[in-house]
Design an enzyme around this catalytic site. Structure first.
Site, PDB file in Angstrom:
ATOM      1  N   SER A 291      -1.327  14.283  -9.001  1.00 15.69           N
ATOM      2  CA  SER A 291      -1.666  13.059  -9.718  1.00 15.69           C
ATOM      3  C   SER A 291      -3.084  13.038 -10.258  1.00 15.69           C
ATOM      4  O   SER A 291      -3.370  12.298 -11.199  1.00 15.69           O
ATOM      5  CB  SER A 291      -1.461  11.851  -8.800  1.00 15.69           C
ATOM      6  OG  SER A 291      -2.320  11.923  -7.671  1.00 15.69           O
TER       7      SER A 291
ATOM      8  N   HIS B 197       5.187  11.840  -9.484  1.00 16.49           N
ATOM      9  CA  HIS B 197       4.772  11.855 -10.883  1.00 16.49           C
ATOM     10  C   HIS B 197       5.645  12.765 -11.748  1.00 16.49           C
ATOM     11  O   HIS B 197       5.396  12.901 -12.945  1.00 16.49           O
ATOM     12  CB  HIS B 197       3.308  12.272 -10.997  1.00 16.49           C
ATOM     13  CG  HIS B 197       2.369  11.275 -10.404  1.00 16.49           C
ATOM     14  ND1 HIS B 197       1.793  10.260 -11.137  1.00 16.49           N
ATOM     15  CD2 HIS B 197       1.919  11.115  -9.133  1.00 16.49           C
ATOM     16  CE1 HIS B 197       1.020   9.526 -10.361  1.00 16.49           C
ATOM     17  NE2 HIS B 197       1.083  10.023  -9.137  1.00 16.49           N
TER      18      HIS B 197
ATOM     19  N   LYS C 244       6.601   4.541 -10.920  1.00 17.37           N
ATOM     20  CA  LYS C 244       5.850   5.191 -11.994  1.00 17.37           C
ATOM     21  C   LYS C 244       6.745   5.341 -13.220  1.00 17.37           C
ATOM     22  O   LYS C 244       6.954   4.373 -13.938  1.00 17.37           O
ATOM     23  CB  LYS C 244       5.259   6.482 -11.481  1.00 17.37           C
ATOM     24  CG  LYS C 244       4.367   6.244 -10.248  1.00 17.37           C
ATOM     25  CD  LYS C 244       3.673   7.441  -9.758  1.00 17.37           C
ATOM     26  CE  LYS C 244       2.963   7.160  -8.430  1.00 17.37           C
ATOM     27  NZ  LYS C 244       2.020   6.035  -8.462  1.00 17.37           N
TER      28      LYS C 244
END
Length: 410
Positions: free
Chosen positions: A199, A227, A258
């Site tokens: 990240s 992610h 996310k």
């Protein structure tokens, strides 16, 4: 406190000075953080997430979030959340092992397991809780964890809580990992744990090679793909799909907050492992179930990921545009890479000054400091999304060029 005889008496629990001493000690620590440039404060966001955001009373192009596919405010997710709320209410009002396991849970878990080509899935309230729960439940003092040096803080804390022996290898250094695997032979359970897409650095783990090492040295593999899910791979199934090892990772965790635009987290893996976590993972057992609206949005988000591959294509088009533009104005950035783009600055005060100058120019890009990254590697982290327009990207590049020259970064 001094007694009538002149001797010093210990403070009692109800003595107000005990609390005053603690508050003063905390204030000294806060003052020290300010001196070091490490003090953090909360910014106020007014309105929805999107390519532009109203923050601290000002509109800015948003390069600090993780809404990679632009789903956080998608009308289909909003409608699904409203319908679920009308049917089930606002909250589950209990842990899942009591009365919080409403019928949306098995739907989401079965869908996630199929999506990730795993036997079973289990939902957690946050990605932090998922990593904490998995590692602390599966590993103990007789076991060993091989952990990448740049793993997320939740993995680090899960390792600490497990009491297992932790052997840290340099970031993505396969040779060093193999040396540790060869050296450590006395452990019970052996776990290699990495992030899929890191990240803070935006690079990916070499999962194909890690899977081969795990097989050779008798280890279980665990990947946090927070992610990568929805973003990487031909169909958005994440880092494992991109690396050609989908279905070969033993345990995968990830955030649903996310690219999927919602909230919560998942664990996928072997059915026995999932059953064990239900019985032994304390962050799962002792946490209230997720609100029904959250689960409904996850189902809708997964459908959009599967039905609309053009969102990923737009994300990669925007990412390439941004990376090439950054190179052209003088930043040391690879023209190829993921949607997370770190711009190395160095120095806490300097990176936060750059962040503020960008905000003054209408671009919100967060400065990242210790302990999120090692000292000396402070950076601006840009996160590109599918919903950014070319005008947004070009305006950000102009602001970055001006601010970068002002701070002599380019």
């Amino acid at each position: 406190m001094i007694s009538a005889e002149g001797t010093k008496m210990p403070l009692t629990r109800d003595d107000p000075r005990l609390h005053e001493d603690m508050v003063q000690s905390l204030q000294r620590e806060l003052d020290g953080l300010k001196v070091e440039g490490l003090y953090r404060s909360l910014r106020l966001v007014d309105g929805p997430q999107g390519p532009r955001i109203h923050i601290d009373g000002k509109e800015a192009i948003h390069f600090a979030g993780s809404d990679y596919l632009g789903l956080a405010c998608h009308p289909r997710l909003t409608q699904a959340a409203c319908q679920a709320t009308m049917r089930y209410g606002c909250g589950a009002a209990a842990a899942r092992l009591i009365s919080g396991n409403h019928d949306l849970y098995p739907q989401v878990e079965e869908r996630l397991a199929r999506f990730k080509q795993a036997e079973a899935a289990l939902l957690f309230s946050t990605g932090y809780q998922a990593n904490l729960g998995v590692i602390s439940a599966l590993m103990g003092f007789q076991d060993v964890v091989f952990s990448d040096a740049l793993n997320h803080a939740s993995i680090v804390d899960g390792c600490r809580l497990s009491r297992a022996k932790v052997m840290i290898f340099p970031h993505n250094d396969l040779a060093a990992l193999e040396d540790l695997l060869r050296e450590e032979t006395s452990a019970g359970r052996r776990l290699i744990v990495v992030d899929g897409l890191y990240s803070m650095d935006g690079d990916v783990a070499p999962l194909r090679e890690i899977v081969e090492l795990a097989k050779r040295y008798g280890c279980v593999t665990m990947v946090d793909d927070s992610h990568g899910i929805g973003v990487l791979g031909e169909t958005g199934r994440g880092t494992a799909e991109a690396a050609g090892v989908l279905g070969r990772i033993d345990i995968e965790t990830g955030s649903l907050a996310k690219a999927l635009g919602g909230f919560g987290a998942y664990v996928v893996g072997n059915r026995t492992v999932i059953e064990y976590l239900i019985n032994r993972a304390r962050p799962f057992i002792f946490t209230c179930a997720l609100p029904p609206a959250v689960l409904a949005t996850v189902l809708e988000a997964l459908t959009i990921v599967e039905q609309e591959p053009e969102r990923r294509q737009q994300l990669w088009d925007n990412t390439r545009h941004m990376r090439v533009g950054l190179r052209e104005i003088g930043f040391e950035v690879s023209p190829r890479g993921t949607q997370i783009i770190p711009l190395m600055v160095g120095g806490s005060e300097r990176v936060m000054r750059l962040s503020q100058e960008l905000l003054d120019c209408g671009v919100f890009a967060q400065g990242i400091r210790y302990p999120s990254v090692p000292r000396g590697t402070e950076r601006i982290r840009l996160t590109v999304t599918a919903s950014h327009s070319k005008a947004d990207l070009d305006a950000a590049l102009t602001a970055l060029a001006e601010a970068g020259r002002a701070l002599q970064l380019i």
